[in-house]
Design an enzyme around this catalytic site. Structure first.
Site, short mmCIF file in Angstrom:
data_model
loop_
_atom_site.label_atom_id
_atom_site.label_comp_id
_atom_site.label_asym_id
_atom_site.label_seq_id
_atom_site.Cartn_x
_atom_site.Cartn_y
_atom_site.Cartn_z
N ASP A 1 0.84 -1.19 0.00
CA ASP A 1 0.00 0.00 0.00
C ASP A 1 0.88 1.25 0.00
O ASP A 1 1.95 1.28 0.61
CB ASP A 1 -0.89 -0.02 1.25
CG ASP A 1 -1.79 1.19 1.34
OD1 ASP A 1 -2.71 1.29 0.53
OD2 ASP A 1 -1.53 2.04 2.23
N GLU B 1 1.18 -0.38 -5.11
CA GLU B 1 0.21 0.67 -5.40
C GLU B 1 0.98 1.94 -5.75
O GLU B 1 1.51 2.61 -4.87
CB GLU B 1 -0.72 0.93 -4.21
CG GLU B 1 -1.78 1.99 -4.54
CD GLU B 1 -2.47 2.54 -3.32
OE1 GLU B 1 -3.63 2.97 -3.46
OE2 GLU B 1 -1.87 2.58 -2.23
#
Length: 846
Positions: A536, A580
């Site tokens: 993330d 990401e």
């Protein structure tokens, strides 16, 4: 401590590599040789250099150590007398070797790799003042599958001199000095290579100060005009280069030879200049009026005086990269050669928010045991059944202990969130997934923690050992986030850095203890059987200062994430890492190029959705072609339509069933790894409002009042359209969106070209309503045609002028075939709204 840990991990997995380099020095010609040795591992490399003279007599050996991620430039005179003829380089692990021949006048000749399909190739010598004469050539032959390769030396009259044959096993390399293997040295002639599978070739021509590119000769290499020639290297420097024909066979039609500057224009890196990659795309005007039917394709780059240390000419371990890009009806092509694990290359990944998938204990919150109960609906392990979706991997949004419903602020990386179950439940999930052939990917949030994490609570004390685990400042530096919010937050007369908000303080990746702890975390979960991680907020790990390139996308961030992938694959060579990186294609390319991990393709997602919204293919074509140029072939795409942070696709498309199917068809026929957000295959919509919870509503299993999700009170409202958009209803409807996803996933599994084939948009006469693209893998060629319009379209003509003569397009097991018409176009009679057709290319006599 850090280095010792890597040594312990890497040594058992190290493998030997060996290279042969010919004619290191050229007495009497003023040539000097420089060898660039680059260590791509986290282990100090022991390298043995074994030089030999022209008569094959061994000279004194040289042993050296190259530190992790460092390079060493060797001069030929470090190896012994000027009579050195060739060198054998042996490394204990993985090493990248580049060789530069430097002439006294400044001209240099470098090594260029050639990626060639399985076919027949001729390796011609370069032109010299004495005619066509071989002066020692090193051949590196690489195969990824079992492969038979034969090598033959022939005179210019094609008479056989000698031959040799190898049978390569997976990932094996064969290295040979051709002047030693076959007796062509000093003679005019050529080498002929025949391979049953794609191979990689690197050749060193012994006397020239230029690079060669080889292309296949057995099949016509159709070069249409205009053709792009590209040269690139890493700076900083100013230099000129020129392109020219080799051996004169193109002289009558060639207009190359014009010098042009290499410029640092940012075209291959950041969107801005100054990325350190110096390049030039050079458009050659028509120089071949007809297809080129006999190879090889020769080209070269000459570098004049004034060029710097060759160590700065390094791209992917090679000093220079040269590409000829034929421009035919496909407009642009990207040939995938992924370096990721095979299961990942073949996978369709399904994203699950555990809290909203299935509740097993009646508390209204989904949990791990509920997910286990529903696995057979995703993949029951039997390819013959028709009741499961057929996915290959699960990505679970965060499941670690956290004070929030979403889990993106972790308080314990070694514990499952209490709402989701226990570690025993998790171990059962891993076992149940693997029994069905499902891989398991965990969402790992390492940019920041919760402000309730014990590490952060301890770091509030300036004297704590955890103080430097986070980013603290005595004063407020007043930086802003990329979206304009403050990032420094007051606490105890100091300020800490939290990019997203005060409840998520950023970890300090400059601190070795933090990096070591992240390695411990991934080691722990990989040891439990996890198959990979989604990282993330991957762009923000290192903070070097405010603004682009410092606060986000810092070079240290990109480098460390590639190190993390290597670390994971040492523990489990089959592990995956997906990032990401929510930004432009140019930014994403910096993370995934040069043996990087996967990254989610946000620009492609936008292009796919806009294409089906507007029924306009131009934006998608532009995005695909741009990424074909930006991304290296080894960079595997992580493609998707929407995810948990975005408005659901069915809401964006207002539930239009044709457009929803079109989006699925596009996603699942493009090379790369497709990710499907849970409920997307049903057409689930957002709930009311724009809060993230409304993008993450419970999965609709059936039309019952609680949609089969729970026996209790759901933790959030139910999806608004669950009456028809539920699994029980759609699984029984052959025309449903779920059935369409099932069909497309099945087709994807059948065709390797849809997974890792080259990707080329194809022109047709019904654009922008019809999208068509061509994919070619090592074993097949397929054409995809999709009707994006809301009505039937007839007489679809496709320009497939690149197909070999005698080709036929064959659709599945049916009798539907396509052949070219009198105008050379291939015609699909008609497509209904939302139809997708996949044709496989075969020869008429097959």
């Amino acid at each position: 401590m850090f280095r010792i840990y890597w040594l312990v991990c890497l040594m058992p997995f190290a493998w030997g590599q060996e290279w042969v380099v010919s004619h290191l020095t050229r007495p009497g010609q003023g040539f000097q040789t420089q060898i660039l040795l680059e260590n791509t591992q986290a282990l100090a490399e022991a390298v043995l250099l074994k030089p030999y003279d022209a008569q094959g007599q061994a000279l004194p050996e040289v042993a050296l150590i190259i530190e992790p991620f460092q390079s060493r430039v060797l001069q030929a005179n470090e190896l012994g007398p000027d009579s050195i003829a060739w060198l054998k380089i042996s490394s204990s692990s993985v090493l990248q070797v580049s060789v530069v021949y430097q002439a006294s006048g400044g001209a240099a000749r470098v090594v260029v790799p050639a990626q060639l399909p399985g076919d027949q190739f001729r390796l011609h010598p370069s032109s010299t003042d004495d005619g066509l004469v071989w002066d020692g050539v090193a051949l590196v032959n690489v195969a990824n599958t079992n492969n038979q390769v034969s090598l033959t030396a022939r005179r210019l009259d094609h008479s056989l001199i000698d031959g040799v044959q190898w049978t390569l096993t997976a990932h094996q390399k064969v290295l040979a000095v051709l002047s030693d293997t076959l007796p062509l040295a000093g003679q005019a002639g050529y080498y002929e290579v025949v391979s049953t599978q794609p191979i990689g070739l690197t050749g060193l021509s012994g006397t020239q100060d230029r690079s060669l590119i080889w292309a296949p000769s057995a099949q016509p290499l159709k070069l249409y005009t205009p053709t792009t020639f590209q040269v690139r290297g890493e700076g900083p420097f100013q230099a000129k280069a020129s392109v020219y024909p080799v051996s004169g066979q193109w002289d009558s039609n060639w207009n190359g030879g014009t010098a042009f500057d290499l410029v640092d224009d940012g075209s291959l890196g950041d969107a801005t200049s100054g990325d350190g990659v110096w390049s030039r795309r050079f458009l050659l005007e028509p120089y071949l009026e007809a297809p080129f039917h006999w190879g090889p394709l020769h080209g070269g780059v000459w570098l004049p005086e004034g060029r710097p240390d060759p160590a700065f000419w390094a791209v992917d371990g090679q000093p220079i990269t040269v590409d000829f890009v034929p421009n035919d009806s496909r407009n642009c092509t990207r040939v995938f050669r992924p370096e990721q694990p095979q299961w990942l290359q073949d996978a369709v990944v399904y994203e699950v928010f555990v809290r909203s998938f299935q509740d097993s204990d009646g508390d209204g919150k989904g949990d791990i045991r509920g997910l286990i109960q529903r696995l057979d609906v995703l993949n029951d392990g039997d390819p013959a059944t028709q009741t499961d979706l057929g996915i290959d991997a699960l990505w679970l949004m965060p499941i670690f202990a956290s004070p929030s419903y979403h889990g993106y602020d972790v308080t314990d990386y070694y514990t499952i969130a209490a709402d989701y179950g226990s570690m025993a439940d998790f171990r059962e999930l891993v076992q149940a997934c693997h029994q069905r052939g499902i891989r398991l990917i965990l969402d790992l949030v390492i940019n920041h923690t919760s402000n309730q994490h014990p590490w952060f609570q301890a770091s509030k004390d300036p004297n704590s050992a955890y103080r430097n685990w986070y980013v603290w400042s005595a004063t407020n530096p007043n930086w802003q986030s990329p979206w304009g919010s403050p990032v420094w937050h007051a606490s105890n007369s100091a300020f800490y850095y939290g990019l997203f908000w005060s409840g998520m303080p950023d970890l300090n990746f400059h601190q070795p203890d933090v990096r070591n702890e992240i390695q411990k975390i991934v080691s722990y979960w990989l040891g439990l059987g996890v198959d990979g991680f989604r990282i993330d907020a991957a762009r923000y790990l290192y903070e070097e200062g405010p603004g682009p390139g410092q606060q986000y996308d810092a070079p240290a961030t990109i480098s460390w994430l590639k190190d993390l992938q290597r670390f994971c694959q040492v523990i489990n060579p089959e592990s995956a890492l997906i990032l990401e990186v929510w930004d432009s294609s140019q930014t994403i390319a910096r993370y995934v190029n040069n043996q990087g991990p996967l990254a989610f393709n946000f620009p492609l997602s936008d292009a796919l959705i806009q294409t089906v919204k507007q029924t306009q293919v131009q934006n998608l074509r532009s995005t695909v072609c741009g990424q074909n140029e930006s991304f290296q072939p080894t960079a595997l795409d992580a493609n998707f339509l929407t995810n948990h942070d975005q408005t659901r696709l069915a809401t964006q498309l207002d539930g239009n069933p044709t457009k929803l199917k079109n989006a699925a068809s596009l996603l699942l026929t493009l090379p790369g790894v497709p990710f499907v957000y849970y409920g997307e295959e049903l057409g689930l919509r957002n709930g009311p409002g724009s809060a993230d919870e409304q993008k993450r509503l419970p999965y609709a299993w059936d039309p019952s009042p609680k949609v089969g999700f729970t026996n209790g009170t759901p933790w959030v409202s139910l999806p608004p359209n669950y009456g028809s958009q539920n699994l029980a209803f759609q699984r029984d409807d052959p025309q449903s969106l779920w059935r369409h996803y099932h069909k497309m996933i099945d087709l994807r599994h059948q065709h390797s070209a849809l997974r890792t084939g080259s990707l080329s948009p194809v022109q047709n006469n019904r654009e922008p309503l019809i999208w068509s693209h061509f994919c070619e893998s090592e074993v097949e060629q397929v054409l995809v045609v999709i009707n994006l319009y809301n009505a039937r379209i007839a007489d679809i003509q496709l320009n497939l002028n690149f197909l070999a003569p005698g080709s036929v397009l064959f659709e599945g097991q049916s009798a539907n075939t396509l052949t070219s018409n009198s105008n050379g176009m291939w015609v699909v009679d008609s497509l209904n709204a939302g139809d997708v057709r996949i044709f496989q290319v075969v020869q008429a006599n097959q």
